[in-house]
Design an enzyme around this catalytic site. Structure first.
Site, PDB file in Angstrom:
ATOM      1  N   GLN A 251      41.247  32.312  28.290  1.00 42.72           N
ATOM      2  CA  GLN A 251      40.473  32.821  27.053  1.00 42.72           C
ATOM      3  C   GLN A 251      41.818  33.177  26.094  1.00 42.72           C
ATOM      4  O   GLN A 251      41.720  32.779  24.696  1.00 42.72           O
ATOM      5  CB  GLN A 251      39.483  33.686  26.946  1.00 42.72           C
ATOM      6  CG  GLN A 251      38.201  33.091  27.693  1.00 42.72           C
ATOM      7  CD  GLN A 251      37.179  34.238  27.604  1.00 42.72           C
ATOM      8  OE1 GLN A 251      37.264  35.310  27.282  1.00 42.72           O
ATOM      9  NE2 GLN A 251      35.847  33.680  28.375  1.00 42.72           N
TER      10      GLN A 251
ATOM     11  N   ASP B   2      34.488  32.184  37.718  1.00 36.38           N
ATOM     12  CA  ASP B   2      33.147  32.702  37.644  1.00 36.38           C
ATOM     13  C   ASP B   2      32.221  32.232  38.543  1.00 36.38           C
ATOM     14  O   ASP B   2      30.891  32.439  38.533  1.00 36.38           O
ATOM     15  CB  ASP B   2      32.609  31.491  36.407  1.00 36.38           C
ATOM     16  CG  ASP B   2      33.200  31.997  34.890  1.00 36.38           C
ATOM     17  OD1 ASP B   2      33.922  33.004  34.796  1.00 36.38           O
ATOM     18  OD2 ASP B   2      33.517  30.950  34.128  1.00 36.38           O
TER      19      ASP B   2
ATOM     20  N   ARG C  94      30.965  42.049  37.348  1.00 31.53           N
ATOM     21  CA  ARG C  94      30.337  41.471  38.257  1.00 31.53           C
ATOM     22  C   ARG C  94      30.330  42.014  39.952  1.00 31.53           C
ATOM     23  O   ARG C  94      29.478  41.653  40.532  1.00 31.53           O
ATOM     24  CB  ARG C  94      30.834  40.074  37.953  1.00 31.53           C
ATOM     25  CG  ARG C  94      30.299  39.427  36.860  1.00 31.53           C
ATOM     26  CD  ARG C  94      30.557  37.699  36.619  1.00 31.53           C
ATOM     27  NE  ARG C  94      29.977  37.315  35.707  1.00 31.53           N
ATOM     28  CZ  ARG C  94      30.177  36.272  35.113  1.00 31.53           C
ATOM     29  NH1 ARG C  94      31.065  35.430  35.487  1.00 31.53           N
ATOM     30  NH2 ARG C  94      29.285  35.603  34.231  1.00 31.53           N
TER      31      ARG C  94
HETATM   32  C1  S3P Z   1      36.731  30.617  30.155  1.00 29.99           C
HETATM   33  C2  S3P Z   1      37.449  31.250  30.797  1.00 29.99           C
HETATM   34  C3  S3P Z   1      37.351  32.352  31.721  1.00 29.99           C
HETATM   35  C4  S3P Z   1      35.882  32.105  32.084  1.00 29.99           C
HETATM   36  C5  S3P Z   1      34.904  32.065  31.308  1.00 29.99           C
HETATM   37  C6  S3P Z   1      35.359  30.518  30.397  1.00 29.99           C
HETATM   38  C7  S3P Z   1      37.120  29.468  29.210  1.00 29.99           C
HETATM   39  O1  S3P Z   1      37.507  33.669  31.186  1.00 29.99           O
HETATM   40  O2  S3P Z   1      35.454  33.427  32.840  1.00 29.99           O
HETATM   41  O3  S3P Z   1      33.466  31.895  31.565  1.00 29.99           O
HETATM   42  O4  S3P Z   1      36.386  28.618  28.802  1.00 29.99           O
HETATM   43  O5  S3P Z   1      38.347  29.632  28.673  1.00 29.99           O
HETATM   44  P1  S3P Z   1      38.904  34.257  31.136  1.00 29.99           P
HETATM   45  O6  S3P Z   1      39.740  33.119  30.558  1.00 29.99           O
HETATM   46  O7  S3P Z   1      38.799  35.577  30.422  1.00 29.99           O
HETATM   47  O8  S3P Z   1      39.400  34.462  32.555  1.00 29.99           O
END
Ligand code: S3P
Length: 448
Positions: free
Chosen positions: A175, A326, A357
């Protein structure tokens, strides 16, 4: 409470056998990105197989608020983009509901355009850390005004004269990486993100697909991703693949439920996402990849999961964490039915997801008779072996879809039923979970 209504208490009872074909919905990560990059392209992007979960619908609404046209006709979503730098200032507050991916990627996408936007979410999202995104966005010249601790609601003032950025991500997060890359789209010159551990690479792949110049180099520092700013993104036709993170639930349910044999067709096995399946095979799961092929440049297969009575606890490699981040909640459920301990190190990030979690699962698993040890960035589940897990508790989903689904899967194989206080959050990522699991033979119901 579910994010958009009254709590939906649910109960899962010992089931079996689970059989048939589990057609899981579209990938959540790819669905968000299709809408956001479609909104930044010039012209009409068409998307099929979009996940119509609440998280993604909230992102669709947000793209409309920034000036893109988004509508569904037949089975296809049409996104009329406004071009890089073309976002309008939204009139109202952008409500991203439960979605960390939605809010963080959208903040990145607007941070280098001179508009102001205020973001909020549900009680879960408004607790989650946003500084991990607003810190690098400040380097582009964006300003963020939020609650203490960098929490939502938060207003971002996009940079008028953005500068390109070179940023090493301090946490393994797709993200954060994606927010920086999306901000880099409207900065002149080259924006560089360096990540020490590989996280899911859907943004890099899709940016290239839309015609951006983006490259990844593996160096001793880590993966160095370079994006040239101010491209004209060309609209695409996107078929969203099915979500491996959703596939995890019918797969894990089949492994622990006596007599089961379930086929989960057409699942992407992008190595940045497939860590769970490797881990399950390491535990001795009867999980096979059938019809291995390439789909849209990514490896894909039909997953076949059969009841596996002789699962063994293992040490899950810490370096695998990002590729299955996840999936730890549902892995911890499978671990309860294995013999011996399953140790899961290097998972600090689990503490800042839709819920903490580790704590959410540990509390519920203990209530169901399973011993769980934990530290800040690790946890260990002491497996009891098949047939020996008591169950019989009411667990809390804490506004977290994956916690709700994990405890319901647990209940398919425990001695006593497992209740979940609120199954409402499941709609954020897997709206057909209940009918799909029931069609396979799971004893799953809503309680009055
Ligand atoms: C996601 C990245 C992950 C994941 C989330 C979706 C994404 O989070 O947990 O469900 O689509 O980039 P992080 O990048 O914060 O680990």
């Amino acid at each position: 409470m579910s994010s958009h209504g009254e709590p939906i208490p649910m109960i899962a009872r010992r089931s079996g056998p689970l059989t048939g074909v589990a057609e899981v919905p579209g990938d959540k990560s790819i669905s968000h990105r299709s809408l956001i990059l479609g909104a930044l392209a010039v012209g009409e992007t068409r998307v099929t197989g979009l996940l119509e979960g609440q998280d993604v619908l909230d992102t669709a609404k947000a793209m409309q608020a920034f000036g893109a046209e988004v509508e569904k006709r037949g089975d296809t979503w049409h996104v009329h983009g406004v071009g890089v730098g073309g976002f309008a200032e939204p009139e109202g507050v952008i409500d991203c509901g439960n979605s960390g991916t939605g809010v963080r990627l959208i903040m990145g996408a607007m941070a280098t355009t001179p508009v102001a936007a205020t973001f909020t979410g549900d009680a879960s999202l408004n607790k989650r850390p946003m500084a991990r995104v607003t810190d690098p966005l400040a380097l582009f010249g964006a300003r963020a005004y939020g609650r203490s601790g960098g929490r939502l609601p938060m207003t971002i003032l996009g940079a008028r004269n953005p500068l390109p950025v070179r940023y090493a991500t301090p946490v393994p997060s797709a993200q954060v990486k994606s927010a920086v890359l999306l901000a880099g789209l409207n900065a002149p010159g080259e924006t560089v993100v360096i990540e020490r551990e590989a996280t899911r690479d859907h943004s890099e792949r899709m940016l290239a697909g839309f015609g951006a110049e983006v490259s990844t180099e593996i160096t001793p520092e880590g993966r160095v991703i370079t994006l040239r700013g101010r491209p004209e993104l060309r609209p695409q036709t996107i078929a969203v693949p099915r979500d491996p993170s959703s596939a995890a639930f019918p797969v894990c349910a089949a492994l622990i439920t006596e007599g089961s044999d379930v086929l989960v067709p057409n699942i992407g096995l992008n190595p940045t996402r497939a860590g769970l399946f490797e881990t399950l095979r390491d535990m001795g799961a009867d999980l096979t990849y059938e019809n291995m092929r390439e789909e849209g440049g990514e490896p894909a297969a039909d997953l076949r999961a059969r009841f596996s009575p002789d699962l063994k606890g293992i040490e899950v490699p810490a370096e695998r964490a990002a590729s299955m981040i996840d999936e730890y909640p549902v892995l911890s459920v499978v671990a309860a039915f294995a013999s011996g301990k399953t140790h899961m190190p290097g998972v600090r990030e689990l503490r800042v997801k839709e819920s903490d979690r580790i704590d959410a699962m540990a509390v519920g698993l203990r209530a169901c008779g399973i011993t769980v040890d934990e530290g800040e960035d690790w946890w260990t589940v002491h497996g009891l072996g098949h047939g020996s897990v008591p169950g019989g508790a009411i667990t809390q989903s804490r506004l977290d879809h994956r916690i709700a689904m994990s405890f319901l899967v647990l209940g398919f194989a425990t001695q006593q039923p497992v209740r979940v206080d609120d199954g409402g959050p499941i709609a954020t990522s897997f709206p057909i979970f209940e009918p799909l699991m029931t069609s396979l033979g799971a004893d799953l119901a809503r309680e009055a």
